[in-house]
Design an enzyme around this catalytic site. Structure first.
Site, PDB file in Angstrom:
ATOM      1  N   SER A 406       0.814  -1.211   0.000  1.00 46.99           N
ATOM      2  CA  SER A 406       0.000   0.000   0.000  1.00 46.99           C
ATOM      3  C   SER A 406       0.848   1.261   0.000  1.00 46.99           C
ATOM      4  O   SER A 406       0.316   2.350  -0.124  1.00 46.99           O
ATOM      5  CB  SER A 406      -0.999   0.007   1.156  1.00 46.99           C
ATOM      6  N   HIS A 427      -2.905  -2.600  -5.987  1.00 51.01           N
ATOM      7  CA  HIS A 427      -3.247  -2.286  -4.605  1.00 51.01           C
ATOM      8  C   HIS A 427      -4.753  -2.397  -4.388  1.00 51.01           C
ATOM      9  O   HIS A 427      -5.521  -1.515  -4.770  1.00 51.01           O
ATOM     10  CB  HIS A 427      -2.734  -0.869  -4.270  1.00 51.01           C
ATOM     11  N   GLU A 439      -5.838   0.244  -7.140  1.00 49.03           N
ATOM     12  CA  GLU A 439      -4.839   1.121  -7.759  1.00 49.03           C
ATOM     13  C   GLU A 439      -3.862   0.233  -8.524  1.00 49.03           C
ATOM     14  O   GLU A 439      -3.334  -0.741  -7.973  1.00 49.03           O
ATOM     15  CB  GLU A 439      -4.079   1.917  -6.696  1.00 49.03           C
ATOM     16  N   ASN A 477      -3.350   6.405  -0.414  1.00 49.80           N
ATOM     17  CA  ASN A 477      -2.759   6.484   0.927  1.00 49.80           C
ATOM     18  C   ASN A 477      -1.916   7.742   1.103  1.00 49.80           C
ATOM     19  O   ASN A 477      -1.789   8.255   2.204  1.00 49.80           O
ATOM     20  CB  ASN A 477      -1.936   5.230   1.223  1.00 49.80           C
TER      21      ASN A 477
END
Ligand code: COA
Length: 649
Positions: A406, A427, A439, A477
């Site tokens: 991540s 991800h 992602e 993130n």
């Protein structure tokens, strides 16, 4: 190009619409269909007509690209009235999807037949407005008030069997055109042209409290959304004695909401979701097929990823370090599946079938033939590098190797192999078999066919893929980190996690930032911060977080984090409030009395700023990608369009 053609089959005419890709009801389609119905009406040789579409679907709705512009005649509501006024039977022959205006056109015909597997729906509510061409007036007359509320307020399509049993369609057919022509021949003689708007809804056919019950449900479950309430108003208007008044109410609501900020935001997200997995500089035809996958790690993420692929019919080799850990992964998947079966989402047989596609192992040699491997092991760069070196040896030369990291550097992981051009990030968001967002991380080395394959595979399997550049935390993130940093500062200023959480929930976030941290584990960020150079971490925004982890309050999993979890739910305890006050004092943060709006605005500014940097650096290809990530992965209110969209308003 002519989008509407007419052919004659004895006494039955077939009106065919051909407007790829989804036969959206553009101005040309509206005009063509209106003229075709007039032709049928005036042709003495024609006694009935079938309306059908070429390509993959019946009309999937109004042309969304026209919605923000001034309407051009003929308007959809005039078209449906025109169809309804035709004195000859008109049979809508439906395949694929009949959505929005497509269903409204079908509803204004005298009859409807469909192929198995067709979906019928009024999804306007999910685009922030109300059907405007009689959908809310004809549907309750045809299938009843409560089923109509179910379809139009929820915006979820129904299948063919449900449509047949509710009376939405008259017959399921095997061969669309010939069977629809045959059906039309049968309805010529009795002259079955009865139209639904002629028939009032019997007052004793529904519970008069229904509308208030639905309003109460929407106030709770669809907090802040205007369209569901307006749909209820429109359907209630259909139950009145005056047909024209009902239609006028629907039209007025539809026109008003189409111009609303919510509808603009929802339409933006609809388009952004369809653009996000497109890679402008890559030819999509270079994509390859993925028939089998390997997953490394059978923890929560790995098991969820394995379940996702197996549910899509792909064979999965699930690798763990011990037989016990592999068996625990299978148990996780079995538990998830049986919970879904209990909730009626799939049958026990289907659950068993999915499970047979997952093959647990401890031997990398079992990955020799898979097309794609997704590594979902612990978030430590050295561990991942070792795994990728092993995968490189075990997998066939054409296999794609992906990491579910991540935030780690995907290029560094790729360089642990002899095929860095076949390594990318994939991800997933937790729970991986549920959350739509993925992602797809693009490194400098990755080959175009690898990216195209990952993007297409995700789309085919129903995920919303977003291509993101390789940086710490990628799009989601990285931005969330900025948001959490601001929330951490606000925690010190306001003195309480509950104040900050409530402000963000009032803004529309699914959960407050500290509720999220308690749910996902405060220790995850703690470990990540420890891996960063000190100057990359804000000097005091996360001090309370770290102190909580160090006293064992890691979140829900330890019974306490920012909140304490007991039989009565989450409560804030004095220890946490004292810790916040002390930390604020030690770091010179002045307590502030902030309104909910001020708190939310500070967090949104942080997101907006980080988003701009991400765009400048090319980590996200388009502004809409940022919005897609936040709406689909972080509980950002869809009707606000996403952090970038909001910033630009
Ligand atoms: N108007 C204009 N374009 C539309 C459209 C509409 N109502 N519905 C879909 N499209 C376009 C998409 O933007 C996409 O364009 P692209 O190929 O340039 O990206 C293309 O049609 C295919 O759509 P996509 O969603 O990728 O295909 P799919 O097969 O997964 O799904 C549908 C097809 C019809 C189920 C889905 O597109 C959908 O739900 N559309 C919206 C339906 C709707 O809300 N109708 C009411 C509008 S008032």
């Amino acid at each position: 190009m002519t989008v509407t053609t007419i052919s004659k089959h004895g006494e039955v005419a077939v009106i065919r619409i051909d407007n790829p890709p989804v036969n959206a009801i553009s101005q040309a389609v509206r005009q063509g269909l209106k003229d075709a119905v007039s032709t049928v009406e005036s042709d003495p040789e024609v006694k009935a007509a079938v309306i059908l579409c070429a390509g993959r679907t019946f009309m999937a709705g109004a042309d969304i690209s026209e919605l923000g512009k001034p309407p051009v005649p003929p308007h959809l509501n005039d078209l449906t009235d025109h169809i309804e006024c035709c004195s000859k039977p008109l049979v809508a022959a439906i395949h694929g999807h009949a959505l929005g205006g497509g269903l409204e056109i079908a509803l204004s015909c005298s009859h409807r037949v469909a192929l198995p597997g067709t979906r019928f729906g009024l999804p306007e509510v999910s685009l922030g407005f109300v059907p405007g061409a009689g959908g809310t007036q004809r549907l309750p007359r045809l299938i009843g008030v409560e089923p109509a509320l179910n379809m139009a307020v929820e915006g979820k399509p129904v299948g063919t069997e449900a449509a047949l049993s509710s009376g939405l369609i008259d017959q399921i057919v095997d061969d669309l055109e010939p069977d629809a022509i045959e059906f039309a021949r049968k309805v010529i003689d009795p002259g079955q042209t009865a139209r639904k708007l002629d028939q009032a809804i019997a007052p004793d056919s529904f519970d008069p409290n229904l509308f208030d019950q639905w309003r109460a449900m929407c106030a709770k479950r669809k907090r802040g959304l205007d369209a569901p309430m307006a749909v209820i108003d429109a359907i209630e208007a259909a139950t009145g004695p005056d047909v024209e008044a009902g239609k006028a109410t629907e039209r007025a609501l539809s026109l008003k909401l189409r111009k609303s900020p919510q509808s603009k935001a929802l339409r933006h997200i609809f388009a952004a979701e369809r653009a996000s997995s497109k890679i402008d500089d890559i030819d999509q035809t270079v994509a390859r097929q993925i028939a089998s996958v390997g997953v490394i790690g059978a923890g929560t993420m790995g098991a969820g990823i394995a379940q996702f692929f197996a549910t899509n019919g792909v064979s999965v080799t699930l690798v763990e370090i011990s037989t016990e850990a592999a068996a625990a992964g299978i148990d996780r998947i079995r538990d998830n599946l049986s919970q879904s079966a209990k909730r009626g989402k799939l049958t026990q047989d289907r659950a068993a079938e999915i499970l047979t596609l997952v093959h647990p192992t401890t031997d990398y040699a079992d990955l020799a033939e898979v097309d794609l491997v997704i590594e979902a092991a612990v978030e430590l760069l050295d561990v991942k590098k070792k795994i990728f070196a092993q995968l490189d040896k075990a997998c066939k030369p054409s296999a794609i190797l992906a990491t579910n990291t991540s935030y780690l550097d995907v290029s560094a992981i790729a360089n642990a192999t002899n095929r860095p051009d076949q390594v990318a990030g994939l991800h997933f968001f937790s729970p991986a078999h549920v959350m739509k967002l993925v992602e797809i991380i693009r490194t400098d080395q990755v080959a175009p066919w690898v990216l195209a394959t990952l993007a297409q595979t995700m789309k085919k399997m129903g995920k919303t893929g977003v291509i993101a550049g390789n940086c710490h935390g990628f799009i989601g993130n990285r931005m969330y980190q900025s948001y959490q940093k601001t929330a951490g500062i606000l925690l010190l200023e306001t003195g309480s996690p509950a104040i900050v959480d409530q402000a963000l929930r009032s803004f529309g976030m699914a959960m407050g930032p500290f509720q999220v941290l308690d749910l996902s584990g405060i220790d995850v960020g703690y470990l990540m911060r420890k891996s960063l150079p000190a100057d990359k971490v804000h000097p005091y925004a996360f001090k309370v977080h770290d102190a909580l982890v160090e006293v064992g309050r890691k979140g829900r999993k330890t019974g306490a984090g920012f909140y304490t979890y007991g039989p009565d739910g989450a409560t804030t305890d004095q220890m946490v409030l004292d810790l916040i006050a002390e930390t604020a004092c030690e770091n010179g943060v002045t307590p502030a009395n902030l309104t909910e709006d001020q708190i939310a605005a500070r967090c949104m500014d942080a997101l907006g700023q980080e988003g701009l940097e991400i765009l400048d650096e090319g980590v996200a290809a388009r502004p809409g990608d940022i919005d897609v990530v936040f709406v689909n992965g972080y509980g950002f209110p869809r009707h606000k369009g996403g952090p970038d969209f909001l910033q630009r308003q």
